[in-house]
Design a protein around this motif. Structure first.
Motif, short mmCIF file in Angstrom:
data_model
loop_
_atom_site.label_atom_id
_atom_site.label_comp_id
_atom_site.label_asym_id
_atom_site.label_seq_id
_atom_site.Cartn_x
_atom_site.Cartn_y
_atom_site.Cartn_z
N GLN A 192 0.94 -1.19 0.08
CA GLN A 192 0.13 0.06 -0.01
C GLN A 192 0.93 1.09 0.17
OE1 GLN A 192 -2.46 -0.96 3.61
NE2 GLN A 192 -4.16 -0.77 2.18
N LYS A 193 0.61 2.16 -1.02
CA LYS A 193 1.27 3.45 -1.06
C LYS A 193 0.58 4.52 -0.06
CE LYS A 193 3.75 0.86 -3.74
NZ LYS A 193 4.74 0.20 -3.39
N VAL A 194 1.39 5.45 0.05
CA VAL A 194 0.91 6.73 0.65
C VAL A 194 0.12 7.52 -0.45
CG1 VAL A 194 1.50 8.84 1.59
CG2 VAL A 194 2.84 7.09 2.27
N LYS A 195 -1.20 8.08 0.17
CA LYS A 195 -2.14 8.59 -0.65
C LYS A 195 -2.35 10.16 -0.10
CE LYS A 195 -3.23 5.13 -3.42
NZ LYS A 195 -3.05 5.14 -4.91
N ALA A 196 -2.57 11.21 -0.79
CA ALA A 196 -2.70 12.30 -0.60
C ALA A 196 -3.59 13.04 -1.55
CB ALA A 196 -1.34 13.28 -0.38
N THR A 197 -4.56 13.88 -1.04
CA THR A 197 -5.44 14.82 -1.85
C THR A 197 -5.25 16.35 -1.47
OG1 THR A 197 -7.07 14.71 -0.41
CG2 THR A 197 -6.93 13.11 -2.19
N ASP A 198 -5.08 17.14 -2.59
CA ASP A 198 -4.96 18.53 -2.12
C ASP A 198 -3.73 18.95 -1.38
OD1 ASP A 198 -7.17 19.38 -3.56
OD2 ASP A 198 -8.26 18.73 -1.69
N LEU A 199 -2.51 18.14 -2.03
CA LEU A 199 -1.28 18.22 -1.36
C LEU A 199 -0.47 19.41 -1.65
CD1 LEU A 199 1.03 16.76 0.43
CD2 LEU A 199 1.76 16.01 -1.85
N THR A 200 -0.04 20.05 -0.76
CA THR A 200 0.95 21.38 -0.87
C THR A 200 2.41 21.12 -0.17
OG1 THR A 200 0.18 23.00 0.53
CG2 THR A 200 -0.93 22.89 -1.47
N THR A 201 3.22 21.38 -0.77
CA THR A 201 4.41 21.32 -0.06
C THR A 201 5.21 22.98 -0.22
OG1 THR A 201 5.67 20.51 -1.86
CG2 THR A 201 4.91 19.03 -0.16
N ASP A 202 5.81 23.52 0.73
CA ASP A 202 6.78 24.79 0.45
C ASP A 202 8.30 24.46 0.76
OD1 ASP A 202 4.42 25.97 0.29
OD2 ASP A 202 4.31 27.16 2.00
N SER A 203 9.12 24.50 -0.46
CA SER A 203 9.99 23.84 -0.26
C SER A 203 11.09 24.85 -0.76
CB SER A 203 10.30 23.04 -1.44
OG SER A 203 9.30 21.88 -1.38
N PHE A 222 -4.26 12.65 4.02
CA PHE A 222 -3.13 12.18 3.92
C PHE A 222 -3.06 10.71 4.73
CE2 PHE A 222 1.26 13.93 4.35
CZ PHE A 222 1.73 13.23 3.41
N LYS A 223 -3.02 9.71 3.80
CA LYS A 223 -3.03 8.47 4.06
C LYS A 223 -1.86 7.83 4.21
CE LYS A 223 -7.75 7.49 2.48
NZ LYS A 223 -8.84 6.90 1.89
N LEU A 224 -1.32 7.14 5.49
CA LEU A 224 0.09 6.81 5.83
C LEU A 224 0.00 5.37 6.16
CD1 LEU A 224 1.40 9.96 7.68
CD2 LEU A 224 1.87 9.45 5.22
N PRO A 225 -0.13 4.22 5.27
CA PRO A 225 -0.09 2.88 5.49
C PRO A 225 1.17 2.50 6.14
CG PRO A 225 -0.04 3.17 3.13
CD PRO A 225 -0.16 4.65 3.84
N GLY A 226 1.41 1.66 7.07
CA GLY A 226 2.65 1.22 7.62
C GLY A 226 3.34 2.23 8.30
N LEU A 227 2.52 3.27 8.99
CA LEU A 227 3.32 4.34 9.58
C LEU A 227 4.31 4.10 10.37
CD1 LEU A 227 3.56 7.46 9.93
CD2 LEU A 227 1.51 7.18 11.79
N LYS A 228 5.48 4.57 10.77
CA LYS A 228 6.62 4.31 11.80
C LYS A 228 7.22 5.49 12.06
CE LYS A 228 10.73 1.80 12.74
NZ LYS A 228 11.73 1.03 12.44
N LEU A 229 6.98 5.98 13.36
CA LEU A 229 7.74 7.22 13.92
C LEU A 229 8.77 6.77 14.91
CD1 LEU A 229 5.61 10.37 14.96
CD2 LEU A 229 7.50 9.46 16.48
N SER A 230 9.99 7.39 14.88
CA SER A 230 10.98 7.01 15.68
C SER A 230 12.03 8.14 15.57
CB SER A 230 11.60 5.76 15.14
OG SER A 230 12.12 5.97 13.73
N PHE A 231 13.13 7.82 16.97
CA PHE A 231 14.04 8.84 16.87
C PHE A 231 15.30 8.05 16.09
CE2 PHE A 231 11.34 10.45 20.31
CZ PHE A 231 11.13 12.13 19.68
N SER A 232 16.01 8.96 15.65
CA SER A 232 17.04 8.24 14.70
C SER A 232 18.39 9.18 14.84
CB SER A 232 16.70 7.89 13.34
OG SER A 232 17.68 7.53 12.49
N SER A 233 19.54 8.73 14.86
CA SER A 233 20.71 9.25 14.80
C SER A 233 20.88 9.99 13.35
CB SER A 233 22.10 8.59 15.16
OG SER A 233 22.14 7.38 14.13
#
Length: 220
Positions: A138-149, A206-217
């Motif tokens: 399953q992939k990440v799905k988003a509608t009306d997505l905006t990013t300020d880069s 914003f649909k995030l299948p298999g979501l994983k949140l962690s702290f990393s070096s």
């Protein structure tokens, strides 16, 4: 001698409490004033709703001023727009430095987007907060997505691209930029090995299948 009808009329026109008539009149005046004051607020609210629906207004919020990295092995989308914009930090932000609290960004808007192996990380000083999703079937799905880069890289391809539009006339993603600003838009976009440095992201869904949140070096 007054007739019975005269007496009845006189009694009806004379309230039992001499102050009740004035209180009723004052109540009606207050209600009329409240109604008059409510009209401009109602019109403004209706106007904002229409402008938002037309994409003339984007979602506005004060950015933290902390950039975050976003990567994906593949991004595909329909309804693509891109234009220059300016993000603002909260007043007195410690991240403002000598920028005056403003960051010049490129806003990318996609009506419907699919991302594979999404990774997002922000450097918190010595450690990174990392979010990963869409690594399985399953992939990440988003509608009306905006990013300020401030940075964007990858291998990109577009269908029916238009370059040099006025940002206020864009139609592909439902978002309009400032008048007089250079922009581009396309029916579809695909970016392989996407890498962005962002200051803000918004999405309707914003649909995030298999979501994983962690702290990393290490970051993304």
């Amino acid at each position: 001698m007054a007739s019975s009808s005269d007496v009845t009329s006189s009694a009806d026109s004379t309230p039992g409490n001499p102050e009740s008539g004035s209180e009723e009149r004052r109540g009606r005046v207050r209600m009329r004033r409240a109604a008059v004051m409510a009209v401009p607020a109602t019109l403004v609210a209706a106007g904002l709703a229409v402008l938002t629906a037309q994409g003339a207004l984007g979602v506005q919020f004060a950015i933290s001023g902390m950039p975050f990295t976003v990567t994906a092995t593949d991004l595909t989308g329909t309804g693509f727009e891109q234009f220059g914009s300016l993000d603002n930090m909260a007043e007195g932000s410690p991240n403002a430095g000598d920028t005056g609290g403003q960051v010049l960004v490129v806003t990318s808007a996609i009506k419907n987007a699919t991302l594979t192996k999404l990774c997002q990380s922000v450097d918190l000083g010595g450690t990174n907060l990392k979010i990963q999703a869409g690594s399985g079937s399953q992939k990440v799905k988003a509608t009306d997505l905006t990013t300020d880069s401030t940075e964007l890289s990858g291998n990109a391809s577009f269908d029916n691209i238009e370059i040099g539009n006025d940002a206020s006339t864009l139609t592909k993603a439902g978002v309009k930029g400032p008048i007089g600003v250079f922009s581009q838009q396309a029916d579809t976009v695909r970016i392989a090995n996407l890498r962005q440095v962002n200051y803000a992201t918004t999405a309707g869904v914003f649909k995030l299948p298999g979501l994983k949140l962690s702290f990393s070096s290490s970051g993304c």
